[in-house]
Design an enzyme around this catalytic site. Structure first.
Site, short mmCIF file in Angstrom:
data_model
loop_
_atom_site.label_atom_id
_atom_site.label_comp_id
_atom_site.label_asym_id
_atom_site.label_seq_id
_atom_site.Cartn_x
_atom_site.Cartn_y
_atom_site.Cartn_z
N HIS A 1 0.84 -1.21 0.00
CA HIS A 1 0.00 0.00 0.00
C HIS A 1 0.88 1.26 0.00
O HIS A 1 0.60 2.21 -0.73
CB HIS A 1 -0.90 0.04 1.25
CG HIS A 1 -1.89 -1.07 1.36
ND1 HIS A 1 -1.92 -1.93 2.42
CD2 HIS A 1 -2.90 -1.45 0.54
CE1 HIS A 1 -2.91 -2.80 2.26
NE2 HIS A 1 -3.52 -2.53 1.13
N LYS B 1 -17.04 -6.83 7.49
CA LYS B 1 -15.76 -7.54 7.53
C LYS B 1 -15.23 -7.49 8.96
O LYS B 1 -15.15 -6.41 9.54
CB LYS B 1 -14.78 -6.82 6.59
CG LYS B 1 -13.73 -7.70 5.95
CD LYS B 1 -13.00 -6.91 4.85
CE LYS B 1 -11.81 -7.62 4.28
NZ LYS B 1 -11.16 -6.86 3.20
N ARG C 1 -2.26 -5.44 -8.51
CA ARG C 1 -1.12 -6.30 -8.18
C ARG C 1 -0.90 -7.36 -9.24
O ARG C 1 0.22 -7.72 -9.55
CB ARG C 1 -1.36 -6.99 -6.83
CG ARG C 1 -1.29 -6.05 -5.66
CD ARG C 1 -1.85 -6.70 -4.42
NE ARG C 1 -3.26 -7.01 -4.61
CZ ARG C 1 -4.01 -7.66 -3.74
NH1 ARG C 1 -3.49 -8.10 -2.63
NH2 ARG C 1 -5.29 -7.88 -3.99
N SER D 1 -3.16 -8.01 3.04
CA SER D 1 -3.23 -7.86 4.49
C SER D 1 -3.51 -9.19 5.18
O SER D 1 -2.97 -9.47 6.25
CB SER D 1 -4.30 -6.83 4.86
OG SER D 1 -3.95 -5.59 4.31
N1 COA Z 1 -0.48 -3.99 -1.52
C1 COA Z 1 -0.84 -4.93 -0.63
N2 COA Z 1 -2.09 -5.39 -0.50
C2 COA Z 1 -3.03 -4.87 -1.30
C3 COA Z 1 -2.72 -3.89 -2.26
C4 COA Z 1 -1.38 -3.46 -2.36
N3 COA Z 1 -0.99 -2.56 -3.25
N4 COA Z 1 -3.85 -3.58 -2.93
C5 COA Z 1 -4.82 -4.32 -2.39
N5 COA Z 1 -4.33 -5.11 -1.42
C6 COA Z 1 -5.06 -6.12 -0.63
C7 COA Z 1 -5.54 -5.61 0.70
O1 COA Z 1 -4.54 -5.74 1.68
C8 COA Z 1 -6.71 -6.53 0.97
O2 COA Z 1 -6.22 -7.75 1.44
P1 COA Z 1 -7.12 -8.76 2.31
O3 COA Z 1 -8.38 -9.02 1.54
O4 COA Z 1 -6.22 -9.92 2.39
O5 COA Z 1 -7.37 -8.09 3.63
C9 COA Z 1 -7.29 -6.79 -0.43
O6 COA Z 1 -6.23 -6.49 -1.32
C10 COA Z 1 -8.49 -5.95 -0.73
O7 COA Z 1 -8.06 -4.63 -0.60
P2 COA Z 1 -8.85 -3.30 -0.36
O8 COA Z 1 -8.29 -2.37 -1.35
O9 COA Z 1 -8.70 -2.87 1.05
O10 COA Z 1 -10.29 -3.65 -0.77
P3 COA Z 1 -11.59 -3.82 0.02
O11 COA Z 1 -12.32 -4.84 -0.77
O12 COA Z 1 -11.40 -4.08 1.45
O13 COA Z 1 -12.24 -2.39 -0.14
C11 COA Z 1 -13.23 -0.51 -1.34
C12 COA Z 1 -12.39 -1.77 -1.40
C13 COA Z 1 -13.08 0.22 -0.03
C14 COA Z 1 -12.75 0.39 -2.46
C15 COA Z 1 -14.70 -0.90 -1.66
O14 COA Z 1 -15.07 -2.01 -0.85
C16 COA Z 1 -15.66 0.24 -1.39
O15 COA Z 1 -15.68 1.21 -2.10
N6 COA Z 1 -16.51 0.10 -0.36
C17 COA Z 1 -17.45 1.12 0.03
C18 COA Z 1 -18.87 0.69 -0.31
C19 COA Z 1 -19.17 0.97 -1.74
O16 COA Z 1 -19.13 2.07 -2.22
N7 COA Z 1 -19.54 -0.13 -2.43
C20 COA Z 1 -19.91 -0.07 -3.79
C21 COA Z 1 -18.70 -0.07 -4.66
S1 COA Z 1 -19.21 0.06 -6.33
#
Ligand code: COA
Length: 159
Positions: free
Chosen positions: A16, A40, A89, A127
């Site tokens: 990140h 979550k 990624r 993560s």
């Molecule tokens: N380096 C390391 N890990 C990374 C990474 C990077 N560059 N990019 C992503 N990841 C990993 C994260 O660590 C996480 O790992 P885990 O699942 O093992 O914990 C995984 O990828 C998902 O990452 P994240 O980017 O945190 O996604 P998320 O699914 O938790 O959240 C949001 C994504 C917040 C953008 C999305 O859920 C959101 O917008 N939610 C709000 C509600 C909404 O508007 N919903 C409708 C969307 S259309």
């Protein structure tokens, strides 16, 4: 221009940080927006996740940390920002990211998602992988900022 990098950050990894640092050179300001996600079950509380990000990014004066709940597009509107930052990624990220980007834009046509490709040394990181290694007291020092390594040790000592 101001860009918002949303995610769960449970916890923030060097993958990140790599994306955030590179974006901070391309945009005037970057806000890392931590999702308050009721569905979550997180290891770190929202305050802990934000504090770990703040400490990891304290040397940058154009990077801010905030939190949001509800829809991302509503948060963007509230902040008057139209750019979303996401990291890619591997090819496997593409499908999900495409869906998210299109869904967000279908609700507000002014929203654009900007993708940065993860550096290869971090492209396998997530993560949950970090949490798993740390839960078995493995070495995560190459993958997370020092403050996160310490926080993980404390969490898993607490048991
Ligand atoms: N380096 C390391 N890990 C990374 C990474 C990077 N560059 N990019 C992503 N990841 C990993 C994260 O660590 C996480 O790992 P885990 O699942 O093992 O914990 C995984 O990828 C998902 O990452 P994240 O980017 O945190 O996604 P998320 O699914 O938790 O959240 C949001 C994504 C917040 C953008 C999305 O859920 C959101 O917008 N939610 C709000 C509600 C909404 O508007 N919903 C409708 C969307 S259309």
């Amino acid at each position: 221009m101001h860009i918002i990098y949303p995610g769960s950050f449970d916890p923030v990894t060097l993958g990140h940080i790599d994306i955030i640092e590179r974006a901070s050179k391309l945009f005037d300001t970057v806000t890392v927006a931590v999702l308050i996600n009721q569905s979550k079950r997180c290891l770190f509380t929202i305050d802990e996740r934000m504090e770990l990000l703040r400490q990891s990014l304290k040397d940058y004066d154009n990077i801010y940390v905030d939190s949001f709940s509800g829809l991302l597009i509503d948060y963007l509107k509230k902040r008057d920002v139209s750019l979303i930052l996401r990291g890619l990624r591997a090819v496997s990220d593409y499908e999900n990211e495409l869906q998210l980007a299109l869904a967000n834009r279908s609700q507000n046509n002014d929203i654009e998602t900007v993708f940065l490709v993860a550096s290869p040394e971090y492209s396998f990181l997530s993560s949950s992988l970090i949490r798993e290694i740390a839960s078995f007291h493995g070495d995560v020092s190459k993958f997370v900022p020092e403050v996160v390594e310490k926080a993980l040790k404390l969490k898993y000592e607490e048991g």
